[in-house]
Scaffold this motif. Structure first.
Motif, PDB file in Angstrom:
ATOM      1  N   MET A   1       0.821  -1.190   0.000  1.00 54.05           N
ATOM      2  CA  MET A   1       0.000   0.000   0.000  1.00 54.05           C
ATOM      3  C   MET A   1       0.865   1.253   0.000  1.00 54.05           C
ATOM      4  O   MET A   1       0.540   2.220  -0.643  1.00 54.05           O
ATOM      5  CB  MET A   1      -0.951  -0.003   1.181  1.00 54.05           C
ATOM      6  CG  MET A   1      -1.751   1.261   1.230  1.00 54.05           C
ATOM      7  SD  MET A   1      -3.535   1.250   1.371  1.00 54.05           S
ATOM      8  CE  MET A   1      -3.974   0.123   2.573  1.00 54.05           C
ATOM      9  N   GLY A   2       1.980   1.286   0.705  1.00 55.05           N
ATOM     10  CA  GLY A   2       2.849   2.446   0.776  1.00 55.05           C
ATOM     11  C   GLY A   2       3.396   2.839  -0.585  1.00 55.05           C
ATOM     12  O   GLY A   2       3.525   4.017  -0.892  1.00 55.05           O
ATOM     13  N   VAL A   3       3.745   1.858  -1.401  1.00 57.04           N
ATOM     14  CA  VAL A   3       4.275   2.135  -2.735  1.00 57.04           C
ATOM     15  C   VAL A   3       3.221   2.824  -3.595  1.00 57.04           C
ATOM     16  O   VAL A   3       3.515   3.784  -4.307  1.00 57.04           O
ATOM     17  CB  VAL A   3       4.777   0.844  -3.398  1.00 57.04           C
ATOM     18  CG1 VAL A   3       5.162   1.088  -4.845  1.00 57.04           C
ATOM     19  CG2 VAL A   3       5.942   0.266  -2.612  1.00 57.04           C
ATOM     20  N   ARG A   4       2.002   2.373  -3.505  1.00 60.31           N
ATOM     21  CA  ARG A   4       0.922   2.981  -4.289  1.00 60.31           C
ATOM     22  C   ARG A   4       0.689   4.427  -3.849  1.00 60.31           C
ATOM     23  O   ARG A   4       0.521   5.317  -4.680  1.00 60.31           O
ATOM     24  CB  ARG A   4      -0.361   2.173  -4.165  1.00 60.31           C
ATOM     25  CG  ARG A   4      -1.466   2.735  -5.038  1.00 60.31           C
ATOM     26  CD  ARG A   4      -2.694   1.898  -5.073  1.00 60.31           C
ATOM     27  NE  ARG A   4      -2.837   1.059  -3.898  1.00 60.31           N
ATOM     28  CZ  ARG A   4      -3.852   0.263  -3.667  1.00 60.31           C
ATOM     29  NH1 ARG A   4      -4.825   0.193  -4.533  1.00 60.31           N
ATOM     30  NH2 ARG A   4      -3.922  -0.461  -2.589  1.00 60.31           N
ATOM     31  N   ALA A   5       0.694   4.659  -2.559  1.00 61.83           N
ATOM     32  CA  ALA A   5       0.496   6.014  -2.051  1.00 61.83           C
ATOM     33  C   ALA A   5       1.623   6.928  -2.508  1.00 61.83           C
ATOM     34  O   ALA A   5       1.386   8.079  -2.906  1.00 61.83           O
ATOM     35  CB  ALA A   5       0.413   6.006  -0.527  1.00 61.83           C
ATOM     36  N   ARG A   7       3.486   6.578  -5.213  1.00 58.19           N
ATOM     37  CA  ARG A   7       3.311   6.805  -6.651  1.00 58.19           C
ATOM     38  C   ARG A   7       2.242   7.858  -6.893  1.00 58.19           C
ATOM     39  O   ARG A   7       2.408   8.760  -7.705  1.00 58.19           O
ATOM     40  CB  ARG A   7       2.934   5.507  -7.364  1.00 58.19           C
ATOM     41  CG  ARG A   7       2.775   5.714  -8.865  1.00 58.19           C
ATOM     42  CD  ARG A   7       2.087   4.547  -9.555  1.00 58.19           C
ATOM     43  NE  ARG A   7       1.869   4.822 -10.951  1.00 58.19           N
ATOM     44  CZ  ARG A   7       0.924   5.624 -11.434  1.00 58.19           C
ATOM     45  NH1 ARG A   7       0.121   6.258 -10.624  1.00 58.19           N
ATOM     46  NH2 ARG A   7       0.785   5.821 -12.728  1.00 58.19           N
ATOM     47  N   GLU A   8       1.131   7.768  -6.168  1.00 60.31           N
ATOM     48  CA  GLU A   8       0.056   8.745  -6.340  1.00 60.31           C
ATOM     49  C   GLU A   8       0.518  10.140  -5.953  1.00 60.31           C
ATOM     50  O   GLU A   8       0.162  11.125  -6.609  1.00 60.31           O
ATOM     51  CB  GLU A   8      -1.165   8.333  -5.527  1.00 60.31           C
ATOM     52  CG  GLU A   8      -1.877   7.138  -6.117  1.00 60.31           C
ATOM     53  CD  GLU A   8      -3.045   6.658  -5.274  1.00 60.31           C
ATOM     54  OE1 GLU A   8      -3.510   7.408  -4.398  1.00 60.31           O
ATOM     55  OE2 GLU A   8      -3.492   5.518  -5.502  1.00 60.31           O
ATOM     56  N   LEU A   9       1.330  10.232  -4.924  1.00 63.10           N
ATOM     57  CA  LEU A   9       1.879  11.521  -4.522  1.00 63.10           C
ATOM     58  C   LEU A   9       2.736  12.116  -5.630  1.00 63.10           C
ATOM     59  O   LEU A   9       2.624  13.308  -5.942  1.00 63.10           O
ATOM     60  CB  LEU A   9       2.713  11.355  -3.241  1.00 63.10           C
ATOM     61  CG  LEU A   9       3.477  12.588  -2.773  1.00 63.10           C
ATOM     62  CD1 LEU A   9       2.501  13.665  -2.308  1.00 63.10           C
ATOM     63  CD2 LEU A   9       4.434  12.228  -1.672  1.00 63.10           C
ATOM     64  N   ILE A  10       3.563  11.297  -6.232  1.00 66.50           N
ATOM     65  CA  ILE A  10       4.488  11.762  -7.262  1.00 66.50           C
ATOM     66  C   ILE A  10       3.755  12.166  -8.551  1.00 66.50           C
ATOM     67  O   ILE A  10       4.126  13.137  -9.193  1.00 66.50           O
ATOM     68  CB  ILE A  10       5.540  10.670  -7.574  1.00 66.50           C
ATOM     69  CG1 ILE A  10       6.385  10.392  -6.341  1.00 66.50           C
ATOM     70  CG2 ILE A  10       6.418  11.051  -8.747  1.00 66.50           C
ATOM     71  CD1 ILE A  10       7.126  11.570  -5.784  1.00 66.50           C
TER      72      ILE A  10
END
Length: 87
Positions: A1-5, A7-10
């Motif tokens: 989940m952290g990786v997805r968050a 990516r969405e931030l970037i």
């Protein structure tokens, strides 16, 4: 989940939302040594990027790299306290 968050931030561009900000905003920034353009031109990029913000304070932090909070922790903490109005 952290990786997805992350990516969405970037990949999320919040530029269209800047004009909706109604509270004071202070942006601390640095000019990396790898960006060899005049300081005034670099500052202009920030002024243009944040122009929609109604109450904006841009602060260039000299002698710092990308992470001001690591490179100059006292200065960073001082700026945060000043922004929050705390001693």
């Amino acid at each position: 989940m952290g990786v997805r968050a992350y990516r969405e931030l970037i990949v999320t561009d919040l530029t269209p939302e800047l004009a909706k900000i109604t509270v004071p905003v202070t942006v601390l920034y640095v000019q990396p040594k790898s960006v060899p353009i005049p300081a005034a031109m670099f500052d202009g990029f920030y002024k243009t990027a944040y122009a929609p913000v109604k109450s904006l304070n841009l602060k260039r932090i000299e002698d710092s790299a990308h992470f001001i909070m690591w490179d100059q922790p006292q200065r960073f903490q001082g700026e945060v306290k000043a922004f929050l109005g705390t001693p």
